[in-house]
Design a protein around this motif. Structure first.
Motif, short mmCIF file in Angstrom:
data_model
loop_
_atom_site.label_atom_id
_atom_site.label_comp_id
_atom_site.label_asym_id
_atom_site.label_seq_id
_atom_site.Cartn_x
_atom_site.Cartn_y
_atom_site.Cartn_z
N PRO A 25 45.57 10.44 36.31
CA PRO A 25 45.25 11.46 35.30
C PRO A 25 46.14 11.29 34.07
O PRO A 25 47.31 10.89 34.19
CB PRO A 25 45.58 12.78 36.02
CG PRO A 25 45.71 12.46 37.47
CD PRO A 25 46.09 11.03 37.56
N THR A 47 39.93 10.26 39.34
CA THR A 47 41.38 10.33 39.56
C THR A 47 41.69 10.78 40.99
O THR A 47 40.86 11.45 41.61
CB THR A 47 42.01 11.32 38.56
OG1 THR A 47 41.27 12.57 38.61
CG2 THR A 47 41.97 10.78 37.14
N TYR A 73 42.46 16.32 36.02
CA TYR A 73 43.86 16.58 36.39
C TYR A 73 43.95 17.39 37.68
O TYR A 73 44.91 17.27 38.43
CB TYR A 73 44.56 17.35 35.26
CG TYR A 73 44.87 16.53 34.04
CD1 TYR A 73 46.17 16.16 33.73
CD2 TYR A 73 43.85 16.13 33.17
CE1 TYR A 73 46.45 15.41 32.59
CE2 TYR A 73 44.11 15.37 32.04
CZ TYR A 73 45.41 15.01 31.75
OH TYR A 73 45.69 14.26 30.63
N GLY A 98 39.86 16.10 31.91
CA GLY A 98 40.19 14.82 31.27
C GLY A 98 39.23 14.41 30.17
O GLY A 98 39.16 13.23 29.82
#
Length: 367
Positions: free
Chosen positions: A306, A286, A265, A194
């Motif tokens: 995400p 996340t 992610y 990210g």
């Protein structure tokens, strides 16, 4: 086992000089190994060209076979992730199995589920067969435990959850600030972690918040691409990308930081996040991999989705403007990782070694 008759563990994994989470884990694991454990670490992978990687692996096979022939190992412990790591360690697993050695697989791969889904059904079945030869598969979260049981056919008693360990710093800096809020990202610069979303999130901050903050993004990967994005968005005054840093520099940055960010992610259970929490930092992360089992939104960190730079920016804004929230989340973050201290991790491993070797003795007596 005792110091005079220690556990003989052969651990196979990447070079300790390599950058990444598995190497970081190996270094911490080896640093705190108790006297009753003797570990032979065999390097199965090292960064470099293809010829170098092949030579390193061939040398690892030869060294491993020599140890097996000399009966100098009680348990074989393999560190795995995905892709090439699986192929290399599958060969080592088969060798250990042929020599009737107990096998511990330690799965770190954040994208193993994607790698596995992309394999042909025949390869999935073969991989499941190989994995089922282990005595224990260590995973980083309950969600990963469910995945391996459901997809690779392991028995529930074969799969154990060991959260990644962390070294808890004894002394902490005074973090009440009146000046800039120091933001920190540690990890591989790229889409999966990210990193580009984070840069965009800084650009979405109102100017009065942006001028109060400074972000350091330390790590290897797509550093030039990230720098280009920083330049494109005119954020050079707010974001620095020093590249990969050593452990001493990392600790300095953690001591100087006020907020840690990792909008990934995919994850296993990121060591960088646990280290930041141990340093009493509030984290913005996340809900992927094992993270939701450690971080609870508004209790010991903030959770964002995400791929949502706007939401990430809003969470950042709230921590920049609210010092009390920053400090209280940080205090609770540190408390929540006390149980993950590396010393406790080793207690769990000693219990695991005893359990595996005792089971092997019982099986030998029955046969």
């Amino acid at each position: 086992m005792s110091e005079t008759n220690p556990f003989k563990i052969t651990m196979l994994g990447p070079s300790l000089l390599q950058q990444g989470g598995i190497s970081g884990y190996e270094k911490l694991f080896l640093e705190y190994a108790p006297a009753e454990v003797k570990i032979c670490h065999i390097i199965t992978h090292e960064e470099g060209n293809v010829a170098k990687k092949i030579m390193v692996f061939l040398k690892a096979i030869w060294k491993f076979i020599w140890i097996l022939l000399r009966q100098e190992v009680d348990i074989v412990q393999l560190q795995i992730s995905q892709r090439g790591s699986i192929l290399r360690q599958a060969i080592m697993m088969l060798l250990a199995w042929v020599f009737h050695k107990p096998i511990i697989i330690h799965a770190h791969g954040s994208q193993f589920h994607l790698f596995y889904a992309g394999l042909p059904k025949s390869m999935q079945r073969l991989l499941g067969w190989i994995f089922r030869k282990c005595q224990r598969l260590i995973v980083l979260s309950e969600s990963w435990k469910s995945f391996y049981i459901e997809n690779l056919g392991l028995k529930p008693e074969q799969v154990v959850v060991f959260y990644n360990p962390v070294k808890i710093p004894a002394e902490l800096p005074q973090r009440s600030v009146s000046g800039k809020v120091n933001l920190l990202f540690l990890g591989r610069i790229g889409q999966r972690k990210g990193a580009f979303d984070l840069i965009k999130a800084i650009s979405f901050l109102p100017i009065q918040h942006r001028t109060r903050a400074s972000l350091i993004m330390a790590g290897d990967g797509d550093v030039e691409q990230a720098r280009n994005l920083v330049t494109t968005l005119n954020l050079e005054d707010y974001i620095k990308l020093p590249g990969w840093i050593g452990s001493n520099e990392r600790d300095i940055l953690l001591a100087q930081a006020d907020v840690f960010l990792l909008p990934s992610y995919n994850e296993g259970l990121p060591l960088a996040m646990l280290e930041a929490m141990a340093w009493e930092l509030p984290v913005i992360v996340t809900p992927v991999g094992g993270i939701p089992e450690i971080v609870t939104h508004l209790e010991n960190g903030l959770i964002v989705n995400p791929g949502n730079p706007e939401q990430l920016s809003n969470s950042l804004k709230s921590l920049i403007e609210n010092e009390n929230l920053r400090l209280s989340l940080g205090v609770k973050a540190r408390k929540s990782v006390f149980t993950l201290d590396i010393k406790n991790h080793w207690i769990s491993f000693l219990d695991l070694y005893h359990s595996i070797l005792n089971s092997n003795v019982e099986l030998s007596l029955k046969s």
